[in-house]
Design a protein around this motif. Structure first.
Motif, mmCIF file in Angstrom:
data_model
loop_
_atom_site.group_PDB
_atom_site.id
_atom_site.type_symbol
_atom_site.label_atom_id
_atom_site.label_comp_id
_atom_site.label_asym_id
_atom_site.label_seq_id
_atom_site.Cartn_x
_atom_site.Cartn_y
_atom_site.Cartn_z
ATOM 1 N N ALA A 54 14.068 -7.124 3.491
ATOM 2 C CA ALA A 54 12.950 -6.873 4.932
ATOM 3 C C ALA A 54 12.286 -5.694 5.649
ATOM 4 C CB ALA A 54 13.810 -8.051 5.841
ATOM 5 N N GLU A 55 13.148 -4.746 5.095
ATOM 6 C CA GLU A 55 12.892 -3.535 6.216
ATOM 7 C C GLU A 55 11.746 -2.563 4.910
ATOM 8 O OE1 GLU A 55 16.848 -1.808 6.642
ATOM 9 O OE2 GLU A 55 16.508 -3.083 8.685
ATOM 10 N N GLN A 56 12.290 -2.803 3.455
ATOM 11 C CA GLN A 56 11.084 -2.223 2.584
ATOM 12 C C GLN A 56 9.516 -3.277 2.535
ATOM 13 O OE1 GLN A 56 11.910 0.598 1.238
ATOM 14 N NE2 GLN A 56 13.580 1.363 2.173
ATOM 15 N N PRO A 57 8.670 -2.326 2.480
ATOM 16 C CA PRO A 57 7.258 -3.225 2.480
ATOM 17 C C PRO A 57 7.353 -2.489 1.593
ATOM 18 C CG PRO A 57 6.870 -1.501 4.449
ATOM 19 C CD PRO A 57 8.547 -1.544 3.959
ATOM 20 N N LYS A 58 7.203 -1.844 0.521
ATOM 21 C CA LYS A 58 7.016 -1.582 -0.757
ATOM 22 C C LYS A 58 7.657 -2.712 -2.147
ATOM 23 C CE LYS A 58 4.689 2.861 -0.518
ATOM 24 N NZ LYS A 58 5.008 4.634 -1.192
ATOM 25 N N VAL A 59 8.765 -3.647 -1.242
ATOM 26 C CA VAL A 59 10.124 -4.013 -2.825
ATOM 27 C C VAL A 59 8.412 -5.110 -2.868
ATOM 28 C CG1 VAL A 59 11.827 -5.964 -2.621
ATOM 29 C CG2 VAL A 59 11.376 -4.085 -1.444
ATOM 30 N N LYS A 60 8.136 -5.038 -3.974
ATOM 31 C CA LYS A 60 7.234 -5.962 -4.880
ATOM 32 C C LYS A 60 8.368 -7.650 -5.210
ATOM 33 C CE LYS A 60 3.504 -2.809 -6.007
ATOM 34 N NZ LYS A 60 2.900 -2.824 -7.163
ATOM 35 N N GLY A 61 9.921 -7.251 -6.232
ATOM 36 C CA GLY A 61 10.294 -8.305 -6.845
ATOM 37 C C GLY A 61 11.510 -7.556 -7.014
ATOM 38 N N LEU A 62 12.161 -8.311 -7.643
ATOM 39 C CA LEU A 62 13.887 -8.367 -8.575
ATOM 40 C C LEU A 62 13.719 -7.750 -9.960
ATOM 41 C CD1 LEU A 62 16.335 -10.486 -6.136
ATOM 42 C CD2 LEU A 62 15.114 -8.504 -5.226
ATOM 43 N N HIS A 63 14.188 -6.087 -9.699
ATOM 44 C CA HIS A 63 14.653 -5.824 -11.003
ATOM 45 C C HIS A 63 15.110 -7.052 -11.827
ATOM 46 C CE1 HIS A 63 15.344 -3.689 -14.538
ATOM 47 N NE2 HIS A 63 14.334 -2.959 -14.104
#
Length: 878
Positions: free
Chosen positions: A367-376
């Motif tokens: 929620a705090e990381q806007p650059k997260v696109k998905g889970l590895h």
């Protein structure tokens, strides 16, 4: 009859001209499959049918003397090549030769294929040389895929091995190209199903999360890793034993579904149509309770489909990283546990989820990381394993105080309900957190109204709420945006959304039960008494605004007063309005339209004004009338004379000016003046696509005639239009003054000028032929026939001059026309109709009076109820 007995029977087949003997043998094989289903494991049946077909084809190949033809091979490809055949699946064959067949060989092969069709097999065949086969396979990944799983059934095995050598060569579909082609192929296939597994009539073979997704994992593995069995992937570390076992378990589950579906349909049918669902449910052991059994079956189905989708996502991403070996362009250190690799959140060690609260903390990070696109894939594997630990212990995360603390903090985060919520829902963490949520996962209702499972619908509702305040999402709901952005505690609205349907399927009023559930949740999670009161009220009343707007006369002051009395204050009204819009839009993508939007907006505005004035104040409709008249005069001033306007208006009741918008009043007035000026005694029929935001307006003015409503309804229905609202009025001098809001059958506006012209011509043609009944040839759909809706008639709210009637019935073609005829036969006048279609159900409100202007007596109500039930049920039987 056992498989061995069938194989012995094949050996006795000696005469190719005795077609019946072959057909009898095949019939016996179907009897064996049918009889053995309950007692034999599905894998044995699916491989057993393939073995039976192997033996039968080999026998016919010999009798046709094709085994004597040199450099000719009979090859099984595709699913049959894997050695798997469902009861009525196609038998895919490649007849392989070294060079082009001569005329005699071609004749023998043609006779062979013709015989296979004659004895009742569904054959997919191709006759090709090795060179042709390789060339076509290089051009088409589907052909290449079929060859990867090929087997030699009869003929020249050396020739077959020569083909195998060519397709194993590194120049034949390199792993990278093959992976990308299969991945893109899967994306295209998923798009055909709107990228969702939750289809009312899923395709067990092609649907996202179904058999093709399992097969895709196998195809990529076989091509790149040169393995034939899943055990080899486990040994090499690409798949864990638990993951392999889960894939096999899910495949067996879907095989059983597909097997029974084939038996019941008597053909290769992979769509679990409504027609078959009750029978499939019964055969699979879900019971004989019809709808209830189907819902139980579909819940199990959708849970398995979700597991397959997650495994497919994880393993294909894992294979992508191995096959494509992409270079990491950006690495961002997040904390001691995670880092971002090109937007995918990656674990730094294997103990990132060592404690249960770590799972919830992980979603704080997202929620705090806007650059997260998905889970590895590595993260997803660890998350799945952690989730499984608590599922196997029958523990829910909400049982741990540290998890509850994390959850309360999560829902307060403005960005949580954007991307982090998506992942929490998709990967089963809500299911692992809350037992009530676990209960609704995969729960589908057997109707055309609810397009999604209960958990998926709730997920979409939450996304709708989140988008009200999401700056990255454009919104067409500015009022809801303002409401949500100005809330002191928006998390209370989101919690109401999470719990609004959470008690479905528990044999009671889900609104009441859900309100009790959320009280327990709030106490467990430390919410204040006032916060708990608001959330539980919203859950209990979440259907109220929709029902009042769509099934009550919202221009009746008493209706508004009663609704405002339940709502009590503006805070409740705003919360309920935002929740209601999000709920309706999340139920079915075809459900929301401008008409529903206008009804809810009107109800919201009138109720807000009532609450602002104080509940003791009556709804101020006099000022509304004055405002509408003033604005309508402004619109008319340039085109018509003021005296002519007054002549029209003096024949109309005050109620008219309250119900209609100024634009409608101006247009209708202009049409009446035009009619009067031409001295035309015929009915005046006009259509406008600009006067009502909610849809196209149909206006009819002139001398009344019997069965007018029935005729209008029949014509519109036959032209695939639906009536949303009907205001049936009479002027003081006895003319009809009727207004209808109509839409296309799918809920969209009628926007084409040629379509409007065609409708007007059809209405003119019918209504200018008094006494000629319109014949509606539109037929009831296949799906509707499978969804019986009992006819229910209820009367309420009788006043001195009107009675309100609520109808629930199957939304079959001609419904409104039939009702119109019944009203005429019973000597009743229709004053107003509000039409609501909920999937296969029509839930309509009619305001009626007797022809002499009185409300219906108890005896008249009973007679009408009986007549409506008889008429509609008779129509269904016909």
């Amino acid at each position: 009859m056992a498989l061995q007995s069938l194989l012995s029977q094949i050996k006795l087949l000696n005469d190719l001209s005795n077609i019946n003997a072959f057909k009898e043998c095949i019939k016996n094989s179907y009897d064996w499959l049918d009889n053995e289903f309950e007692t034999t494991d599905i894998a044995s049946l699916v491989t057993g049918r393939a073995a039976f077909i192997d033996a039968l084809l080999h026998r016919i190949w010999q009798l046709q003397e094709l085994n004597q033809v040199k450099q000719l091979a009979l090859v099984a490809v595709g699913g049959y090549g894997r050695g798997h055949l469902q009861p009525y699946s196609d038998v895919d064959l490649l007849i392989l030769s070294n060079k082009t067949l001569d005329k005699k060989q071609q004749e023998s092969v043609t006779q062979f294929i013709t015989l296979l069709w004659d004895i009742g097999l569904d054959i997919g065949q191709s006759v090709r040389t090795i060179k042709e086969t390789v060339k076509l396979a290089k051009e088409d990944v589907t052909i290449a895929t079929n060859l990867i799983e090929s087997r030699c059934l009869a003929g020249d095995k050396v020739l077959f091995e020569e083909l195998q050598d060519k397709i194993r060569h590194k120049s034949f579909w390199p792993s990278k190209d093959f992976f990308l082609a299969k991945f893109n192929e899967q994306q295209v296939r998923h798009a055909k199903f709107n990228d969702t597994s939750y289809n009312l009539e899923p395709n067990i073979k092609e649907n996202p999360g179904c058999l093709r997704d399992i097969q895709n994992i196998g195809w990529v593995a076989k091509k790149h890793f040169s393995v034939l069995k899943g055990k080899e992937l486990v040994d090499s570390g690409y798949v864990t034993q638990n993951e392999l076992d889960e894939l096999i378990e899910c495949r067996m589950f879907l095989w059983r579904f597909r097997f029974v579906l084939h038996l019941i349909a008597g053909r290769s049918e992979n769509r679990l149509l409504f027609d078959y669902q009750p029978q499939v449910a019964e055969r699979l052991g879900y019971g004989t309770e019809g709808k209830a059994s189907v819902e139980k079956m579909m819940k199990a189905f959708f849970r398995v489909v979700r597991r397959i989708s997650e495994l497919n996502d994880m393993l294909l991403q894992h294979f992508r990283q191995d096959i494509l070996s992409p270079k990491i362009k950006e690495t961002i250190e997040v904390n001691d546990d995670f880092q971002l690799l090109d937007g995918l959140i990656y674990p730094k060690h294997d103990d990132v989820f060592a404690e249960p609260e770590n799972i919830l903390q992980f979603f704080h990070v997202i929620a705090e990381q806007p650059k997260v696109k998905g889970l590895h894939s590595a993260t997803l594997r660890l998350l799945r394993n952690a989730r499984r630990v608590y599922q196997e212990q029958d523990k829910y995360l909400c049982e741990f105080p540290a998890c509850r603390e994390q959850f309360v903090a999560l829902v307060k985060k403005p960005h949580f309900f954007y991307f982090a919520w998506n992942l929490m829902h998709k990967h089963g963490i809500m299911q692992a957190y809350l037992p009530q949520w676990d209960h609704i996962v995969g729960m589908m209702q057997f109707d055309l109204f609810h397009a999604y499972t209960v958990d998926e619908h709730t997920h979409r509702l939450i996304k709708n709420l989140a988008n009200y305040s999401n700056p990255d999402e454009s919104t067409s709901f500015p009022r809801c945006r303002r409401i949500v952005q100005n809330l002191d505690k928006p998390e209370l609205l989101f919690l109401a959304g999470i719990f609004h349907d959470i008690a479905k399927g528990r044999n009671g009023d889900h609104s009441v039960l859900g309100a009790e559930d959320v009280k327990v949740f709030c106490e467990q999670h430390g919410y204040s008494e006032s916060d708990t009161k608001l959330i539980s009220w919203l859950v209990q009343q979440h259907l109220l605004m929709s029902v009042v707007a769509q099934r009550r006369d919202i221009y009746d002051p008493e209706v508004i007063q009663e609704f405002a009395g339940v709502v009590r204050n503006i805070e409740n009204l705003e919360h309920l309005y935002a929740l209601t819009l999000a709920d309706i839009r999340a139920t079915n993508s075809n459900l929301w339209n401008d008409w529903k939007s206008s009804l809810l907006r009107e109800l919201f505005m009138m109720t807000r004004k009532t609450l602002e004035n104080g509940l003791e104040c009556k709804v101020d409709l006099a000022s509304r009338k004055q405002e509408h008249q003033s604005r309508a005069k402004e619109l008319l001033c340039e085109s018509v004379d003021a005296a002519e306007v007054e002549d029209v208006w003096q024949n109309l009741n005050d109620d008219y000016f309250v119900r209609f918008k100024p634009e409608q009043i101006a247009w209708q007035t202009s049409e009446v003046i035009t009619q009067t000026a031409t001295r035309d005694e015929e009915l005046h029929i006009a259509l406008s696509d600009t006067t009502a935001k909610a849809g196209t307006e149909l206006f009819i003015y002139g001398q009344d005639r019997p069965r007018l409503f029935a005729q209008v309804a029949s014509v519109l229905d036959s032209r695939n239009c639906s009536i949303q609202d009907a205001q049936i009025m009479n002027t003081k001098d006895g003319y009809i003054f009727d207004s209808f809001i109509i839409l296309e059958q799918d809920g969209k506006r009628i926007s084409s000028p040629s379509r409007l012209k065609s409708l007007q011509q059809a209405l003119n043609s019918q209504l200018h032929r008094p006494g000629v009944e319109h014949k509606n040839k539109r037929r009831i759909s296949r799906q509707l026939r499978q969804l019986p809706v009992p006819t229910k008639v209820r009367f309420f709210g009788s006043q001195a001059d009107i009675t309100m009637m609520e109808l629930e019935a199957l939304d079959a073609p001609g419904l409104l026309a039939k009702l119109g005829h019944v009203f005429v036969e019973q000597e009743l006048s229709l004053k107003m109709a509000k039409i609501t279609t909920i999937g296969e159900r029509a839930e309509d409100l009619f305001i009626l009076s007797t022809n002499d202007g009185n409300s219906l007596s108890s005896e008249q109500q009973l007679v009408l109820k009986k007549k409506i039930s008889e008429t509609l049920n008779e129509g269904m039987e016909g």
